[in-house]
Write an enzyme that holds these catalytic residues in place. Sequence first.
Site, PDB file in Angstrom:
ATOM      1  N   CYS A  38       0.734  -1.484   0.061  1.00  0.00           N
ATOM      2  CA  CYS A  38      -0.548  -0.238   0.033  1.00  0.00           C
ATOM      3  C   CYS A  38       0.941   1.285   0.398  1.00  0.00           C
ATOM      4  CB  CYS A  38      -0.690   0.136   1.428  1.00  0.00           C
ATOM      5  SG  CYS A  38      -2.037   1.098   1.626  1.00  0.00           S
ATOM      6  N   THR A  40       1.187   3.371   2.256  1.00  0.00           N
ATOM      7  CA  THR A  40       1.054   3.302   3.086  1.00  0.00           C
ATOM      8  C   THR A  40       2.540   2.597   4.007  1.00  0.00           C
ATOM      9  OG1 THR A  40      -1.374   4.240   4.174  1.00  0.00           O
ATOM     10  CG2 THR A  40       0.325   3.599   6.304  1.00  0.00           C
ATOM     11  N   HIS A  43       5.346   5.161   2.573  1.00  0.00           N
ATOM     12  CA  HIS A  43       5.354   6.098   3.223  1.00  0.00           C
ATOM     13  C   HIS A  43       6.800   6.091   4.260  1.00  0.00           C
ATOM     14  CE1 HIS A  43       2.998   9.088   1.685  1.00  0.00           C
ATOM     15  NE2 HIS A  43       2.081   8.723   1.110  1.00  0.00           N
ATOM     16  N   HIS A  63      -0.732  -4.154   6.100  1.00  0.00           N
ATOM     17  CA  HIS A  63      -2.472  -4.359   6.396  1.00  0.00           C
ATOM     18  C   HIS A  63      -3.387  -4.742   5.473  1.00  0.00           C
ATOM     19  CE1 HIS A  63      -1.959  -0.647   4.773  1.00  0.00           C
ATOM     20  NE2 HIS A  63      -3.191  -0.703   4.293  1.00  0.00           N
ATOM     21  N   CYS A  96     -17.073   3.904  21.747  1.00  0.00           N
ATOM     22  CA  CYS A  96     -17.310   5.727  21.044  1.00  0.00           C
ATOM     23  C   CYS A  96     -18.949   5.115  21.142  1.00  0.00           C
ATOM     24  CB  CYS A  96     -16.442   5.569  20.876  1.00  0.00           C
ATOM     25  SG  CYS A  96     -16.539   5.423  19.029  1.00  0.00           S
ATOM     26  N   CYS A 107     -14.745   5.701  14.479  1.00  0.00           N
ATOM     27  CA  CYS A 107     -14.379   5.359  15.664  1.00  0.00           C
ATOM     28  C   CYS A 107     -13.084   5.904  15.514  1.00  0.00           C
ATOM     29  CB  CYS A 107     -13.966   3.765  15.671  1.00  0.00           C
ATOM     30  SG  CYS A 107     -12.966   3.823  17.943  1.00  0.00           S
ATOM     31  N   ILE A 175      -6.177   2.038  -6.472  1.00  0.00           N
ATOM     32  CA  ILE A 175      -8.043   2.463  -5.789  1.00  0.00           C
ATOM     33  C   ILE A 175      -8.715   2.821  -6.817  1.00  0.00           C
ATOM     34  CG2 ILE A 175      -8.651   3.749  -4.177  1.00  0.00           C
ATOM     35  CD1 ILE A 175      -6.133   3.266  -2.755  1.00  0.00           C
ATOM     36  N   ARG A 200      -1.055   4.108 -16.023  1.00  0.00           N
ATOM     37  CA  ARG A 200      -1.678   3.703 -15.157  1.00  0.00           C
ATOM     38  C   ARG A 200      -3.134   3.563 -16.407  1.00  0.00           C
ATOM     39  NH1 ARG A 200      -0.106   5.480  -9.137  1.00  0.00           N
ATOM     40  NH2 ARG A 200       1.019   2.903  -8.728  1.00  0.00           N
ATOM     41  N   GLY A 263      -9.279  10.976  -1.490  1.00  0.00           N
ATOM     42  CA  GLY A 263      -7.722  11.022  -1.837  1.00  0.00           C
ATOM     43  C   GLY A 263      -7.134  12.328  -0.765  1.00  0.00           C
TER      44      GLY A 263
END
Length: 343
Positions: A38, A40, A43, A63, A96, A107, A175, A200, A263
């Site tokens: 991903c 993430t 990064h 993940h 919560c 959440c 995505i 792409r 985004g």
Amino acid sequence: MKALVKDKAEPGLWLQDVPEPETGPGDVLIKVLRTGICGTDLHIRAWDGWAQQAVATPLTIGHEFVGEVATVGRDVADVKVGDLVSGEGHLVCGKCRNCLAGRRHLCRATVGLGVGRDGAFAEYVALPASNVWVHRTPVDLDIAAVFDPFGNAVHTALSFPLVGEDVLITGAGPIGIMAAAVARHAGARKVMITDVSEDRLELARKVGVSLALNVAEHSIAEGQALLGLREGFDVGLEMSGRPEAMQDMIANMTHGGKIAVLGLPTAPFPVDFARIVTSMITIKGIYGREMFETWYAMSVLLEAGLDLSPVITGRYDFRDFGAAFDEAAGGRCGKIVLDWTSA
């Protein structure tokens, strides 16, 4: 067990031996089969400003995954050893107001798998049973490995009714391309996707978009004309996080148009609020997946024939993670999958 670890507060990742994760009475231990890389994760590898704020080292990252249930805690009733599963990577408090109302995706105390706790780029990953999605029907392992970002696409694309609508998608990353496939499958009339990467855009053409437009060469208004639209787009899906993409989208929406924004911009930017008000445009922010309505929709879409195979463009053995991450970071590919079955 082997795991891909952010071991030091500096750029890089390390393949290391770490202990198997501990599980409690409500948890499931999963033997990982494949994982998806991903943004993430990129990064975190780069150790940019966001990662430095969000991640405490050492941390097993990742993940996006599919695996087989190895063990279940004594309080787990609906997940069995041997089940093929993916996992919801947002772990919520359950206490919560939003959690108690069944709106767990809202959440405020969410912890991210592979960001706030050890993740799935390993031989085994542990999750609460409430975060496990069991694949009850046959599914390709590569697709099952990317159910997390597929869920982002479905959550965004299905935010507003699509049947007979003209849809603009800005950003042809994996995505965005999956969202385009969903929009076509869900009955949109015209689907236009924009980007500046021809690689792409070509992937987007493989999932059947009406027009894949290079906005370095043509404007969205020109794209409208090519599609024969006269009043603008009905639904917008902003996937790029780019200010100019959001601004151009707003300028090309019909009156009463609806925009879902996934985004994530790197900084605040101005938008034409006068246009939003006078054109009565609705803008909705999207984060993650609805638990578990989006997951249900994903499985049903695949059962109904949605084809996401063009989005998977590379698979590597986990030991070759360096090359896999380099390809993913190059920005010319779809989803890159790591295979853990040789561990």
